[in-house]
Scaffold this active site. Structure first.
Site, PDB file in Angstrom:
ATOM      1  N   HIS A   1      12.751  -2.348  -0.439  1.00  0.00           N
ATOM      2  CA  HIS A   1      12.195  -2.337  -1.547  1.00  0.00           C
ATOM      3  C   HIS A   1      12.911  -0.804  -1.862  1.00  0.00           C
ATOM      4  O   HIS A   1      13.677   0.240  -1.512  1.00  0.00           O
ATOM      5  CB  HIS A   1      11.075  -1.277  -1.017  1.00  0.00           C
ATOM      6  CG  HIS A   1       9.789  -1.453  -2.352  1.00  0.00           C
ATOM      7  ND1 HIS A   1       9.929   0.172  -2.868  1.00  0.00           N
ATOM      8  CD2 HIS A   1       9.010  -1.591  -2.800  1.00  0.00           C
ATOM      9  CE1 HIS A   1       9.179  -0.122  -3.790  1.00  0.00           C
ATOM     10  NE2 HIS A   1       8.161  -0.416  -3.725  1.00  0.00           N
TER      11      HIS A   1
ATOM     12  N   TRP B   1       0.817  -0.890   0.023  1.00  0.00           N
ATOM     13  CA  TRP B   1       0.090  -0.019  -0.222  1.00  0.00           C
ATOM     14  C   TRP B   1       0.744   1.112   0.324  1.00  0.00           C
ATOM     15  O   TRP B   1       0.309   2.136   0.280  1.00  0.00           O
ATOM     16  CB  TRP B   1      -0.784  -0.157   1.290  1.00  0.00           C
ATOM     17  CG  TRP B   1      -1.938  -0.746   1.094  1.00  0.00           C
ATOM     18  CD1 TRP B   1      -2.224  -2.049   0.351  1.00  0.00           C
ATOM     19  CD2 TRP B   1      -3.390  -0.914   1.827  1.00  0.00           C
ATOM     20  NE1 TRP B   1      -3.762  -2.371   0.506  1.00  0.00           N
ATOM     21  CE2 TRP B   1      -4.600  -2.601   1.462  1.00  0.00           C
ATOM     22  CE3 TRP B   1      -3.429  -0.542   2.956  1.00  0.00           C
ATOM     23  CZ2 TRP B   1      -5.188  -2.624   2.190  1.00  0.00           C
ATOM     24  CZ3 TRP B   1      -4.773  -0.736   3.967  1.00  0.00           C
ATOM     25  CH2 TRP B   1      -5.594  -1.418   3.396  1.00  0.00           C
TER      26      TRP B   1
ATOM     27  N   SER C   1       4.083  -3.121 -12.074  1.00  0.00           N
ATOM     28  CA  SER C   1       2.209  -3.068 -12.491  1.00  0.00           C
ATOM     29  C   SER C   1       1.868  -3.577 -12.432  1.00  0.00           C
ATOM     30  O   SER C   1       1.631  -4.022 -14.038  1.00  0.00           O
ATOM     31  CB  SER C   1       2.702  -1.926 -13.725  1.00  0.00           C
ATOM     32  OG  SER C   1       3.557  -0.310 -13.803  1.00  0.00           O
TER      33      SER C   1
ATOM     34  N   GLY D   1       0.361   0.084  -6.663  1.00  0.00           N
ATOM     35  CA  GLY D   1      -1.293   0.475  -7.080  1.00  0.00           C
ATOM     36  C   GLY D   1      -2.472  -0.060  -7.132  1.00  0.00           C
ATOM     37  O   GLY D   1      -3.337   0.500  -6.545  1.00  0.00           O
TER      38      GLY D   1
HETATM   39  P1  PGA Z   1       3.390  -0.546  -8.562  1.00  0.00           P
HETATM   40  O1  PGA Z   1       4.374  -1.133  -7.251  1.00  0.00           O
HETATM   41  O2  PGA Z   1       2.513  -2.128  -8.779  1.00  0.00           O
HETATM   42  O3  PGA Z   1       2.304   0.423  -8.201  1.00  0.00           O
HETATM   43  O4  PGA Z   1       4.351  -0.615  -9.828  1.00  0.00           O
HETATM   44  C1  PGA Z   1       5.297  -2.353  -7.113  1.00  0.00           C
HETATM   45  C2  PGA Z   1       6.081  -1.853  -6.173  1.00  0.00           C
HETATM   46  O5  PGA Z   1       6.553  -0.607  -6.337  1.00  0.00           O
HETATM   47  O6  PGA Z   1       5.801  -2.745  -4.851  1.00  0.00           O
END
Ligand code: PGA
Length: 249
Positions: free
Chosen positions: A94, A10, A212, A234
């Protein structure tokens, strides 16, 4: 056979009240029969979201932790504190933390060791920049990140870990790696784990793809042989998350 694991990241979104309301809205629609599902929520929402999902099979994860047990580390939270709340997973290293908070591979390793010592499952992130991909060094770079992250972690503990391969150029950009690109690097992650440990240990470690992921691409990605689910940013804050979890229909 590895069980898929789909985690929502999140990031820095939703107040605790909004987090509870979102968790309440999705908790009975999420199918946990075929995949482990984890919600990685902001620290202030951990306790209320744990309460909201109590009685379901949805697990809760943190997005960061400190590698010391306690001490003069203003603003930090220890693995012990997380575990004592009932948190089961923690995202480590991350790319946003590496980029904006100067996290290093060595720090990732210390955090992973401490998470395991406290009974938390680390979701260890790795992944290359667009420049590194264009330079043709993706595999070498990711192999090195994984090697350092797993230093001094026993085979028994390694088997409990999750690795999230997240190409930085695909995070939050709407540009997903193709299933072939993602599979190639996830297979390389498994290969380096087999070199460090054994083929058996490597075969039990779950490797996610992140970047994504959405309701439309999850099935193709998660059906690749070395991709064991996803770390979803997202789309984890949209009703679409439900579709991602039941990606095969
Ligand atoms: P995203 O982020 O799905 O919005 O690209 C993935 C993440 O950073 O873990």
């Amino acid at each position: 056979m590895r069980r898929k694991i789909i985690a929502g990241n999140w990031k820095m979104n939703l107040t605790p009240a909004e987090a509870v309301s979102f968790a309440n809205g999705i908790k009975n629609k999420i199918n946990t029969d075929t995949a482990d599902v984890v919600l990685c929520v902001p620290a202030v929402s951990l306790a209320p979201v744990l309460e909201a999902v109590a009685g379901t099979h949805i697990a809760v994860g943190a997005q960061n932790m400190h590698f010391e047990d306690s001490g003069a580390y203003t603003g930090e939270i220890s693995a012990k504190m997380l575990a004592s709340l009932g948190v089961r997973y923690v995202v480590i290293g991350h790319s946003e933390r590496r980029e904006y908070f100067a996290e290093t591979d060595e720090g990732v390793n210390k955090k992973a060791l401490k998470a395991l010592a406290e009974g938390l499952v680390p979701i260890i992130c790795c992944g290359e920049t667009l420049t590194q991909r264009e330079q043709g060094i993706t595999i070498d770079f990711v192999r090195q990140q994984v090697r350092i992250a797993f230093l001094e972690i026993s085979a028994a503990d390694a088997a409990k870990c999750v690795v999230a391969y997240e190409p930085i150029w695909a995070i939050g950009t709407g540009k997903t790696a193709t299933a072939q690109q993602a599979e190639e690097v996830c297979a390389a992650v498994r290969q380096v784990l087999a070199e460090i440990y054994s083929a058996d240990t490597a075969a039990s470690i779950r490797v996610q793809y992140g970047g994504s992921v959405n309701g439309g691409n999850a099935a193709e990605l998660f059906n690749m042989p070395n991709i064991d689910g996803g770390l979803v940013g997202g789309a984890s804050l949209k009703p679409e998350f439900e579709q991602i979890v039941k990606y095969n229909g």
